[in-house]
Enzyme design. Structure first.
Site, PDB file in Angstrom:
ATOM      1  N   PHE A  14     -62.078  10.581 -37.488  1.00 47.85           N
ATOM      2  CA  PHE A  14     -61.098   9.485 -37.442  1.00 47.85           C
ATOM      3  C   PHE A  14     -60.604   9.185 -38.856  1.00 47.85           C
ATOM      4  CE2 PHE A  14     -62.414   7.612 -33.170  1.00 47.85           C
ATOM      5  CZ  PHE A  14     -61.136   7.634 -32.640  1.00 47.85           C
ATOM      6  N   HIS A  15     -59.706  10.025 -39.384  1.00 50.51           N
ATOM      7  CA  HIS A  15     -59.065   9.693 -40.655  1.00 50.51           C
ATOM      8  C   HIS A  15     -57.775   8.931 -40.332  1.00 50.51           C
ATOM      9  CE1 HIS A  15     -56.041  12.982 -40.414  1.00 50.51           C
ATOM     10  NE2 HIS A  15     -57.022  13.645 -39.821  1.00 50.51           N
ATOM     11  N   MET A  16     -56.923   8.712 -41.301  1.00 46.94           N
ATOM     12  CA  MET A  16     -55.784   7.794 -41.160  1.00 46.94           C
ATOM     13  C   MET A  16     -54.885   8.084 -39.950  1.00 46.94           C
ATOM     14  SD  MET A  16     -54.236   5.117 -42.305  1.00 46.94           S
ATOM     15  CE  MET A  16     -54.510   4.772 -44.019  1.00 46.94           C
ATOM     16  N   ALA A  19     -56.696   7.860 -36.413  1.00 49.43           N
ATOM     17  CA  ALA A  19     -57.127   6.475 -36.221  1.00 49.43           C
ATOM     18  C   ALA A  19     -55.925   5.596 -35.892  1.00 49.43           C
ATOM     19  CB  ALA A  19     -57.851   5.964 -37.464  1.00 49.43           C
ATOM     20  N   GLU A  87     -54.480  16.662 -32.998  1.00 47.77           N
ATOM     21  CA  GLU A  87     -54.695  17.592 -34.126  1.00 47.77           C
ATOM     22  C   GLU A  87     -55.180  18.940 -33.655  1.00 47.77           C
ATOM     23  OE1 GLU A  87     -57.064  15.779 -37.194  1.00 47.77           O
ATOM     24  OE2 GLU A  87     -55.294  14.733 -37.848  1.00 47.77           O
TER      25      GLU A  87
END
Length: 87
Positions: A14-16, A19, A87
């Site tokens: 959960f990066h930017m 998230a 992703e």
């Protein structure tokens, strides 16, 4: 209240961006949405709270939805996480 155990599958966790996708999607539901991770309850409608939780690829989480439209919120949360959050 409904919940489901999931494993985060996207490579970066959960990066930017993921998230943000998740928090935005959960924000459209009137129910409470919580991610349970490492003994903590994380507000799944808060981008900063999700990022601060440091949830990495392969992490076991539980998504809990409680309130109006909880079933729909959980279904979308599961679909987003299982698909790798785009992703």
């Amino acid at each position: 209240m409904v919940s489901k155990q999931l494993t985060l599958v996207n490579a970066q966790g959960f990066h930017m961006r993921p998230a943000s996708v998740f928090a935005t999607a959960m924000g459209k539901y009137p129910c409470d949405v919580t991610i349970k991770f490492n003994g903590n309850d994380v507000n799944a409608k808060s981008l900063l709270n999700i990022i601060a939780a440091c949830i990495k690829c392969g992490s076991e989480i539980e998504v809990v939805c409680s309130g109006e439209k909880e079933e729909e919120a959980l279904a979308e949360a599961v679909q987003l996480i299982e698909s790798g959050l785009g992703e």
